[in-house]
Scaffold this motif. Structure first.
Motif, short mmCIF file in Angstrom:
data_model
loop_
_atom_site.label_atom_id
_atom_site.label_comp_id
_atom_site.label_asym_id
_atom_site.label_seq_id
_atom_site.Cartn_x
_atom_site.Cartn_y
_atom_site.Cartn_z
N PHE A 1 0.86 -1.18 0.00
CA PHE A 1 0.00 0.00 0.00
C PHE A 1 0.90 1.23 0.00
N LEU A 2 0.81 2.01 -1.05
CA LEU A 2 1.79 3.08 -1.23
C LEU A 2 1.16 4.45 -1.53
N LYS A 3 -0.17 4.50 -1.50
CA LYS A 3 -0.81 5.70 -2.07
C LYS A 3 -0.92 6.90 -1.14
N GLY A 4 -0.70 6.70 0.14
CA GLY A 4 -0.87 7.86 1.01
C GLY A 4 -0.32 7.61 2.39
N GLU A 5 -0.43 8.62 3.22
CA GLU A 5 -0.06 8.45 4.62
C GLU A 5 -0.95 9.36 5.45
N LEU A 6 -1.06 8.98 6.70
CA LEU A 6 -1.89 9.73 7.62
C LEU A 6 -0.97 10.15 8.75
N LYS A 7 -0.47 11.37 8.64
CA LYS A 7 0.60 11.79 9.55
C LYS A 7 0.14 11.87 11.00
N GLY A 8 -1.12 12.17 11.15
CA GLY A 8 -1.66 12.32 12.50
C GLY A 8 -3.08 12.79 12.35
N VAL A 9 -3.57 13.44 13.36
CA VAL A 9 -4.95 13.91 13.30
C VAL A 9 -4.97 15.21 12.51
N GLU A 10 -5.58 15.15 11.33
CA GLU A 10 -5.56 16.33 10.47
C GLU A 10 -6.72 17.26 10.77
N PHE A 11 -7.78 16.72 11.39
CA PHE A 11 -8.97 17.51 11.67
C PHE A 11 -9.45 17.19 13.08
N ALA A 12 -9.97 18.20 13.78
CA ALA A 12 -10.52 17.94 15.11
C ALA A 12 -11.85 17.20 15.00
N ASP A 13 -12.55 17.41 13.87
CA ASP A 13 -13.88 16.84 13.69
C ASP A 13 -13.82 15.70 12.66
N PRO A 14 -14.12 14.47 13.08
CA PRO A 14 -14.02 13.35 12.14
C PRO A 14 -15.02 13.43 10.98
N MET A 15 -16.16 14.10 11.19
CA MET A 15 -17.10 14.25 10.07
C MET A 15 -16.47 15.09 8.96
N LYS A 16 -15.68 16.09 9.38
CA LYS A 16 -14.99 16.93 8.41
C LYS A 16 -13.94 16.09 7.67
N MET A 17 -13.21 15.27 8.44
CA MET A 17 -12.19 14.43 7.83
C MET A 17 -12.84 13.43 6.86
N PHE A 18 -13.98 12.87 7.29
CA PHE A 18 -14.68 11.93 6.42
C PHE A 18 -15.07 12.62 5.12
N SER A 19 -15.61 13.83 5.24
CA SER A 19 -16.10 14.49 4.02
C SER A 19 -14.95 14.82 3.06
N VAL A 20 -13.76 15.09 3.61
CA VAL A 20 -12.60 15.34 2.75
C VAL A 20 -12.22 14.06 1.99
N TRP A 21 -12.20 12.94 2.69
CA TRP A 21 -11.86 11.66 2.05
C TRP A 21 -12.94 11.26 1.01
N TYR A 22 -14.18 11.46 1.38
CA TYR A 22 -15.32 11.12 0.51
C TYR A 22 -15.27 11.94 -0.78
N GLN A 23 -15.01 13.23 -0.59
CA GLN A 23 -14.91 14.14 -1.73
C GLN A 23 -13.77 13.73 -2.66
N GLU A 24 -12.68 13.28 -2.06
CA GLU A 24 -11.53 12.84 -2.85
C GLU A 24 -11.90 11.64 -3.72
N MET A 25 -12.67 10.71 -3.16
CA MET A 25 -13.16 9.55 -3.93
C MET A 25 -13.97 10.02 -5.14
N ILE A 26 -14.82 11.02 -4.91
CA ILE A 26 -15.70 11.51 -5.98
C ILE A 26 -14.87 12.25 -7.03
N GLU A 27 -14.00 13.16 -6.56
CA GLU A 27 -13.22 13.98 -7.50
C GLU A 27 -12.26 13.13 -8.34
N LYS A 28 -11.75 12.06 -7.78
CA LYS A 28 -10.81 11.21 -8.52
C LYS A 28 -11.51 10.13 -9.33
#
Ligand SMILES: Cc1cc2nc3c(=O)[nH]c(=O)nc-3n(C[C@H](O)[C@H](O)[C@H](O)COP(=O)(O)O)c2cc1C
Length: 211
Positions: A13-40
């Motif tokens: 698995f080489l596509k990314g890394e999760l350096k640490g907690v990028e967002f205080a709110d996990p719903m926000k983090m989820f929406s960023v990941w979800y959006q990335e799936m859609i945009e790509k």
């Protein structure tokens, strides 16, 4: 029978890394990941495994579509009299699992479920294609039926019954899954994956766990 290990493909698995907690709110983090799936243009960004459990604690999973992301959680639509519908009526503890192969990610969510406001379900139902609206009336989801013809006869019956507008069946609508736990998983080299969890106390607390 022993598995033939030669046929098991081991890929890294080489596509990314999760350096640490990028967002205080996990719903926000989820929406960023979800959006990335859609945009790509990744396949099936909305497909999610929805797990319920009977009141005795026996689990059951099935794929559904995530239809809306709101501040409070995740909205899906289904038949309230289906197996999942009757299970959540007795046991509101549920889980969601998103597997996003395209980005080497999975997101695990646990929480409780409740019905959405009927007006929200009305609104969503009104925007569905007619064939799906008729299907919601015709299919007694999860019930035993004699044969395919039984289902098709019911479709013909409701086609006649509702020649123009199809009202929302009272047994069909949305569920809101309100999360209390998240795990964001990012695949990494050598199985040393990143796993960041969020747990709701009053606020969200986050921590890393071992792969
Ligand atoms: C890709 C995919 C998307 C699906 N989306 C939904 C959905 O949004 N709502 C739904 O009720 N069933 C959906 N289904 C069907 C469910 O997996 C399941 O068969 C059905 O809801 C009955 O489940 P139950 O008997 O456990 O209640 C979907 C299936 C697949 C494969």
């Amino acid at each position: 029978m022993a598995a033939d290990k030669k046929h098991i493909k081991r890929s890294d698995f080489l596509k990314g890394e999760l350096k640490g907690v990028e967002f205080a709110d996990p719903m926000k983090m989820f929406s960023v990941w979800y959006q990335e799936m859609i945009e790509k243009n990744c396949p099936d960004p909305h497909a999610v495994v929805f797990t319920t459990a009977s009141v005795e604690g026996f689990p059951a999973s099935r794929v559904v579509y995530l239809r809306e992301l709101v501040e409070e959680g995740f909205i899906i639509y289904t038949n309230y009299l289906s197996r999942k519908g009757t299970e959540v009526a007795e046991n509101k503890n549920v889980a969601l699992l998103f597997y996003w192969e395209c980005l080497e990610r999975q997101v695990r969510v646990e929480g409780v479920v409740e019905k959405v406001d009927p007006l929200i379900s009305d609104d969503y139902f009104a925007g569905r294609p007619r064939i799906s609206q008729i299907g919601a009336w015709a299919s007694e989801q999860s019930s035993v039926i004699a044969d395919r013809k039984t289902l098709e006869d019911r479709v013909a019956f409701f086609e006649k019954k509702f020649p123009t507008t199809v009202p929302r069946p009272p047994h069909w609508g949305g569920f809101l899954i309100k999360p209390s736990y998240f795990e964001f998983w990012q695949g990494r080299l050598g199985r040393l994956h990143d796993r960041i969890c969020f747990e709701k106390d009053n606020d969200w607390q986050s921590y890393r766990i071992a792969p």
